[in-house]
Design a protein around this motif. Structure first.
Motif, PDB file in Angstrom:
ATOM      1  N   HIS A   1       0.856  -1.186   0.000  1.00  0.00           N
ATOM      2  CA  HIS A   1       0.000   0.000   0.000  1.00  0.00           C
ATOM      3  C   HIS A   1       0.893   1.238   0.000  1.00  0.00           C
ATOM      4  CE1 HIS A   1      -3.856  -2.093   0.820  1.00  0.00           C
ATOM      5  NE2 HIS A   1      -3.078  -2.968   1.433  1.00  0.00           N
ATOM      6  N   VAL A   2       0.668   2.123  -0.960  1.00  0.00           N
ATOM      7  CA  VAL A   2       1.494   3.322  -1.145  1.00  0.00           C
ATOM      8  C   VAL A   2       0.679   4.540  -0.740  1.00  0.00           C
ATOM      9  CG1 VAL A   2       2.876   4.676  -2.753  1.00  0.00           C
ATOM     10  CG2 VAL A   2       2.693   2.194  -3.042  1.00  0.00           C
ATOM     11  N   ARG A   3       1.124   5.229   0.323  1.00  0.00           N
ATOM     12  CA  ARG A   3       0.449   6.439   0.786  1.00  0.00           C
ATOM     13  C   ARG A   3       1.233   7.654   0.322  1.00  0.00           C
ATOM     14  NH1 ARG A   3       0.145   4.300   7.034  1.00  0.00           N
ATOM     15  NH2 ARG A   3      -1.272   2.532   6.686  1.00  0.00           N
ATOM     16  N   ALA A   4       0.524   8.655  -0.208  1.00  0.00           N
ATOM     17  CA  ALA A   4       1.208   9.829  -0.736  1.00  0.00           C
ATOM     18  C   ALA A   4       0.230  10.981  -0.847  1.00  0.00           C
ATOM     19  CB  ALA A   4       1.828   9.525  -2.105  1.00  0.00           C
ATOM     20  N   ASP A   5       0.777  12.172  -1.089  1.00  0.00           N
ATOM     21  CA  ASP A   5      -0.016  13.351  -1.412  1.00  0.00           C
ATOM     22  C   ASP A   5      -0.026  13.492  -2.930  1.00  0.00           C
ATOM     23  OD1 ASP A   5      -0.112  13.759   1.331  1.00  0.00           O
ATOM     24  OD2 ASP A   5       1.628  15.091   1.311  1.00  0.00           O
ATOM     25  N   LEU A   6      -1.194  13.638  -3.519  1.00  0.00           N
ATOM     26  CA  LEU A   6      -1.332  13.673  -4.970  1.00  0.00           C
ATOM     27  C   LEU A   6      -1.624  15.081  -5.458  1.00  0.00           C
ATOM     28  CD1 LEU A   6      -3.406  10.424  -5.631  1.00  0.00           C
ATOM     29  CD2 LEU A   6      -0.928  10.714  -5.526  1.00  0.00           C
ATOM     30  N   PHE A   7      -0.940  15.466  -6.519  1.00  0.00           N
ATOM     31  CA  PHE A   7      -1.129  16.768  -7.155  1.00  0.00           C
ATOM     32  C   PHE A   7      -1.581  16.491  -8.586  1.00  0.00           C
ATOM     33  CE2 PHE A   7       1.229  20.835  -8.707  1.00  0.00           C
ATOM     34  CZ  PHE A   7       0.003  21.380  -9.052  1.00  0.00           C
ATOM     35  N   VAL A   8      -2.833  16.830  -8.899  1.00  0.00           N
ATOM     36  CA  VAL A   8      -3.437  16.459 -10.171  1.00  0.00           C
ATOM     37  C   VAL A   8      -3.875  17.720 -10.903  1.00  0.00           C
ATOM     38  CG1 VAL A   8      -5.157  15.000 -11.302  1.00  0.00           C
ATOM     39  CG2 VAL A   8      -4.311  14.386  -9.026  1.00  0.00           C
ATOM     40  N   ASN A   9      -3.478  17.826 -12.172  1.00  0.00           N
ATOM     41  CA  ASN A   9      -4.000  18.877 -13.043  1.00  0.00           C
ATOM     42  C   ASN A   9      -4.408  18.252 -14.369  1.00  0.00           C
ATOM     43  OD1 ASN A   9      -1.567  18.398 -14.315  1.00  0.00           O
ATOM     44  ND2 ASN A   9      -0.659  20.366 -13.767  1.00  0.00           N
ATOM     45  N   ALA A  10      -4.690  19.094 -15.364  1.00  0.00           N
ATOM     46  CA  ALA A  10      -5.195  18.576 -16.635  1.00  0.00           C
ATOM     47  C   ALA A  10      -4.181  17.673 -17.331  1.00  0.00           C
ATOM     48  CB  ALA A  10      -5.575  19.748 -17.548  1.00  0.00           C
ATOM     49  N   ARG A  11      -2.889  17.914 -17.118  1.00  0.00           N
ATOM     50  CA  ARG A  11      -1.864  17.108 -17.796  1.00  0.00           C
ATOM     51  C   ARG A  11      -1.666  15.741 -17.148  1.00  0.00           C
ATOM     52  NH1 ARG A  11       3.571  19.970 -18.034  1.00  0.00           N
ATOM     53  NH2 ARG A  11       2.984  20.593 -15.929  1.00  0.00           N
ATOM     54  N   SER A  12      -1.899  15.636 -15.860  1.00  0.00           N
ATOM     55  CA  SER A  12      -1.643  14.375 -15.171  1.00  0.00           C
ATOM     56  C   SER A  12      -2.916  13.612 -14.810  1.00  0.00           C
ATOM     57  CB  SER A  12      -0.842  14.642 -13.885  1.00  0.00           C
ATOM     58  OG  SER A  12      -1.557  15.498 -13.004  1.00  0.00           O
TER      59      SER A  12
ATOM     60  N   GLY B   1      -8.360   7.539   5.157  1.00  0.00           N
ATOM     61  CA  GLY B   1      -7.020   8.082   4.983  1.00  0.00           C
ATOM     62  C   GLY B   1      -6.937   9.448   4.345  1.00  0.00           C
ATOM     63  N   LEU B   2      -7.951   9.903   3.622  1.00  0.00           N
ATOM     64  CA  LEU B   2      -7.903  11.220   2.992  1.00  0.00           C
ATOM     65  C   LEU B   2      -8.122  12.300   4.051  1.00  0.00           C
ATOM     66  CD1 LEU B   2      -7.658  12.796   0.326  1.00  0.00           C
ATOM     67  CD2 LEU B   2     -10.152  12.732   0.170  1.00  0.00           C
ATOM     68  N   LEU B   3      -7.093  13.135   4.257  1.00  0.00           N
ATOM     69  CA  LEU B   3      -7.151  14.164   5.291  1.00  0.00           C
ATOM     70  C   LEU B   3      -7.511  15.544   4.762  1.00  0.00           C
ATOM     71  CD1 LEU B   3      -3.964  13.239   7.388  1.00  0.00           C
ATOM     72  CD2 LEU B   3      -6.332  12.492   7.724  1.00  0.00           C
ATOM     73  N   GLY B   4      -7.199  15.820   3.502  1.00  0.00           N
ATOM     74  CA  GLY B   4      -7.443  17.168   3.011  1.00  0.00           C
ATOM     75  C   GLY B   4      -7.636  17.211   1.508  1.00  0.00           C
ATOM     76  N   VAL B   5      -8.416  18.201   1.057  1.00  0.00           N
ATOM     77  CA  VAL B   5      -8.660  18.446  -0.364  1.00  0.00           C
ATOM     78  C   VAL B   5      -8.384  19.915  -0.637  1.00  0.00           C
ATOM     79  CG1 VAL B   5     -10.382  18.490  -2.211  1.00  0.00           C
ATOM     80  CG2 VAL B   5     -10.370  16.609  -0.572  1.00  0.00           C
ATOM     81  N   ASP B   6      -7.584  20.165  -1.664  1.00  0.00           N
ATOM     82  CA  ASP B   6      -7.183  21.517  -2.050  1.00  0.00           C
ATOM     83  C   ASP B   6      -7.539  21.712  -3.515  1.00  0.00           C
ATOM     84  OD1 ASP B   6      -5.995  23.929  -2.578  1.00  0.00           O
ATOM     85  OD2 ASP B   6      -4.081  23.450  -1.640  1.00  0.00           O
TER      86      ASP B   6
ATOM     87  N   ARG C   1      -9.668  23.361   1.209  1.00  0.00           N
ATOM     88  CA  ARG C   1      -9.098  24.621   0.723  1.00  0.00           C
ATOM     89  C   ARG C   1      -9.622  24.885  -0.680  1.00  0.00           C
ATOM     90  NH1 ARG C   1      -2.726  24.354   2.109  1.00  0.00           N
ATOM     91  NH2 ARG C   1      -2.992  26.621   2.147  1.00  0.00           N
ATOM     92  N   LEU C   2     -10.173  26.073  -0.875  1.00  0.00           N
ATOM     93  CA  LEU C   2     -10.715  26.487  -2.162  1.00  0.00           C
ATOM     94  C   LEU C   2     -10.080  27.820  -2.534  1.00  0.00           C
ATOM     95  CD1 LEU C   2     -14.490  25.733  -1.413  1.00  0.00           C
ATOM     96  CD2 LEU C   2     -12.869  24.240  -2.596  1.00  0.00           C
TER      97      LEU C   2
ATOM     98  N   ARG D   1      -9.977  22.662   9.266  1.00  0.00           N
ATOM     99  CA  ARG D   1      -9.339  23.748   8.520  1.00  0.00           C
ATOM    100  C   ARG D   1     -10.191  24.102   7.313  1.00  0.00           C
ATOM    101  NH1 ARG D   1      -3.058  24.187   6.576  1.00  0.00           N
ATOM    102  NH2 ARG D   1      -3.251  26.153   5.437  1.00  0.00           N
ATOM    103  N   LEU D   2     -10.468  25.390   7.151  1.00  0.00           N
ATOM    104  CA  LEU D   2     -11.226  25.884   6.010  1.00  0.00           C
ATOM    105  C   LEU D   2     -10.507  27.104   5.453  1.00  0.00           C
ATOM    106  CD1 LEU D   2     -13.739  25.707   4.209  1.00  0.00           C
ATOM    107  CD2 LEU D   2     -14.915  27.201   5.834  1.00  0.00           C
ATOM    108  N   SER D   3     -10.125  27.014   4.179  1.00  0.00           N
ATOM    109  CA  SER D   3      -9.418  28.104   3.506  1.00  0.00           C
ATOM    110  C   SER D   3     -10.223  28.511   2.283  1.00  0.00           C
ATOM    111  CB  SER D   3      -8.011  27.668   3.091  1.00  0.00           C
ATOM    112  OG  SER D   3      -7.260  27.240   4.202  1.00  0.00           O
ATOM    113  N   LEU D   4     -10.614  29.755   2.232  1.00  0.00           N
ATOM    114  CA  LEU D   4     -11.387  30.296   1.120  1.00  0.00           C
ATOM    115  C   LEU D   4     -10.663  31.533   0.604  1.00  0.00           C
ATOM    116  CD1 LEU D   4     -14.921  30.107   2.798  1.00  0.00           C
ATOM    117  CD2 LEU D   4     -13.842  28.369   1.365  1.00  0.00           C
ATOM    118  N   THR D   5     -10.103  31.448  -0.586  1.00  0.00           N
ATOM    119  CA  THR D   5      -9.320  32.541  -1.137  1.00  0.00           C
ATOM    120  C   THR D   5     -10.014  33.118  -2.358  1.00  0.00           C
ATOM    121  OG1 THR D   5      -7.250  31.529  -0.395  1.00  0.00           O
ATOM    122  CG2 THR D   5      -7.086  33.210  -2.106  1.00  0.00           C
ATOM    123  N   ALA D   6     -10.252  34.429  -2.308  1.00  0.00           N
ATOM    124  CA  ALA D   6     -10.793  35.173  -3.453  1.00  0.00           C
ATOM    125  C   ALA D   6     -12.105  34.586  -3.968  1.00  0.00           C
ATOM    126  CB  ALA D   6      -9.769  35.234  -4.583  1.00  0.00           C
TER     127      ALA D   6
END
Length: 559
Positions: free
Chosen positions: A234-245, A287-292, A320-321, A354-359
């Motif tokens: 089992h591989v635990r990691a933080d994932l960074f996803v955009n249109a290319r990946s 296991g999912l702790l946060g969504v940005d 976080r939004l 934690r709640l982050s709302l930017t702009a």
């Protein structure tokens, strides 16, 4: 940092890779950790690969929060680690079951060529797919080997039956000749026969997939249990996803195999609501702790659609939004209904801290959003939200005020109308607030002077950011005198005083003007810094770090 004797010895050992075959087989399992740390610190990818491929423990944790000044592992070392994990899967003695890479990624293009979040995500997904392909090849080889073995066994049985029917028992020489002939026929199997066997196996797998698709829920559950039983690591990691990946991440998450990818923090940029929904459906719920979510055109309807999906993750603590195109200032039909849907969605996030709302431009709507949260927040970030006096009045009296550890109100205008609410907020959060940012809030000398008594009562405050506020040197001196009486304060980000700018600056400049207006070349910023440090030193405080460098200020590296 003083290195221990074990660390110093480990550093010397991993530096000589040519001698590794002579000592690696004799290394006790308790020394694998120090050796791997030394290999990462010395950027020795070959040593990293050999240690990870023979890792004796069930769990391997690489990454986590780094100490200040500690560099992230190099890109080559991370790639060597991932390749070694795939190679280790073919070894029955391999003990690794959990690979934890959470917090491993560094800044793209940083010192030492660290692997950034996007690159690490792509590399992890490639590793998962490669491991799956290798596992499939091994399975096919085993199936073909077993099939040929069964075929030869069946031929031997038929041959013995034929001999017994004719009533002529085989002599010893004849039996040995038949045995050699049968073994030779097995070794002379042509490539064409092997290819036919593989094609036949692929056709059978394709038929099984079709049958599974049309089967009922019971059959699907059986297949799911079968897939889960195939997982080796089992591989635990933080994932960074955009249109290319996105496509690669989607394949890695939806492909069963020996490596199971799990996500701790999910960061997505510039992808649609449907793509985000697909990712959330594929992630394990535990296991999912946060969504940005950043720079994605969610809109009010899209956010209302995502919030119920987030409630399926019981461990979710952070949302976080940033720049997600939520604007309630315009007169849209159905605005109240959309706000009600958002409020109901937030109410289902039981563990949110934690709640982050930017702009997001939510003037006058803070009560509707925050009042629905069942538990008080510990971190609240509201920069560029155009908060109204009513919003700040609610926040100062809300159930979140007394639990806040980190508060960011940057780029929200503070004036005489909001002053009572800010004072009340500081009073409520005096025993819990550790990090406060009021950068770009339009604080003048007079307004800051009225806030300093309440601010000085926040005895737990560790960091204070006041950049891009129109303060003079006299106002900064008053600030330092108050800071000297705050026992926990260790970091202060102060603005350049108005006297340091070139002539022509407006009397009450905005934060954008202060950011763009050039400083006077004849002014030495070290003079202002030295004067402020002297004020602290005269009060017996030399443990407060002062800086006016907004770009390199990071409150997350202060503890």
């Amino acid at each position: 940092m003083v290195l221990s004797l074990v660390s110093l010895c480990a550093k010397e050992v991993v530096c000589d890779h040519s001698s590794s075959p002579s000592w690696l087989r004799w290394v006790p399992r308790e020394l694998y950790g120090p050796l791997l740390q030394a290999a990462f610190a010395s950027s020795r990818p070959l040593a990293v690969g050999e240690l990870v491929q023979r890792w004796p423990e069930r769990t391997l944790r690489v990454g986590g929060r780094r100490k200040q000044g500690q560099a992230a592992p190099s890109r080559l070392c991370i790639q060597a680690l991932l390749l070694a994990v795939v190679r280790g899967l073919s070894d029955n003695r391999y003990g690794l079951q959990v690979l934890d890479l959470s917090g491993l990624q560094g800044d793209e293009g940083g010192v030492g060529e660290p692997m950034g979040g996007w690159s690490l995500t792509v590399a992890l997904c490639t590793m998962v797919v490669q491991a799956r392909a290798g596992w499939q090849r091994a399975q096919r080889r085993d199936v073909e080997r077993k099939r040929f073995s069964d075929l030869e066994r069946e031929k031997d049985v038929k041959r013995e039956r034929g001999q017994s029917k004719r009533g002529k028992p085989l002599t010893g020489e004849e039996a040995s000749r038949a045995l050699r002939a049968s073994s030779g026929s097995c070794s002379r199997l042509s490539d064409e026969q092997l290819l036919k066997g593989i094609r036949r196996r692929m056709e059978m797998e394709r038929k099984q997939e079709v049958s599974v698709t049309g089967a009922g829920e019971g059959r699907k559950e059986t297949e799911r249990v079968k897939v889960n039983s195939e997982v080796l690591v089992h591989v635990r990691a933080d994932l960074f996803v955009n249109a290319r990946s996105w496509e690669r991440v989607h394949v890695a998450l939806s492909t069963p195999g020996p490596l199971k990818l799990q996500c701790r923090y999910l960061r997505v940029e510039e992808i649609s609501v449907s793509s985000i929904r697909t990712l959330l459906d594929l992630l394990p719920q535990q296991g999912l702790l946060g969504v940005d979510v950043r720079y994605s055109n969610l809109g009010v309807a899209g956010l209302a659609e995502l919030l119920p999906l987030l409630s399926n993750f019981p461990a979710l603590k952070s949302l976080r939004l940033h720049y997600c195109n939520l604007d309630f200032r315009r007169d849209h039909p159905g605005q109240e209904e959309a706000l009600r849907a958002l409020s109901q969605g937030l109410a289902k996030l039981q563990g949110l801290r934690r709640l982050s709302l930017t702009a997001l431009r939510l003037p006058g709507q803070l009560r509707v959003l925050l009042s629905s949260l069942p538990q008080p927040l510990e971190i609240l970030e509201l920069p560029y939200l155009s908060l109204s006096p009513a919003d700040l009045a609610y926040l100062s009296c809300s159930h979140h005020a007394s639990s806040l550890k980190q508060l960011d109100l940057s780029e929200n205008t503070l004036d005489g109308n909001t002053l009572p609410s800010i004072r009340r907020l500081f009073s409520q959060a005096s025993s819990s607030l550790e990090h406060l940012s009021l950068s770009g809030c339009g604080l003048t000398d007079s307004l800051l002077g009225l806030l300093l008594p309440s601010l000085g009562g926040c005895w737990a405050l560790k960091s204070l950011a006041l950049a891009l506020n129109p303060l003079s040197t006299a106002g900064l001196v008053d600030l330092m005198r108050t800071a000297a009486r705050m026992p926990a304060l260790r970091h202060v980000l102060y603005p350049n005083p108005l006297e340091d700018y070139q002539p022509g600056l407006p009397d009450l400049p905005s934060s954008a003007q202060l950011l763009d207006w050039p400083l006077d070349e004849a002014t030495d910023i070290n003079v202002t810094s030295g004067r402020l440090r002297k004020v602290l030193a005269d009060s017996g405080r030399s443990d407060i770090f002062l800086t006016c460098d907004l770009l390199n200020y990071d409150k997350d590296l202060m503890d």
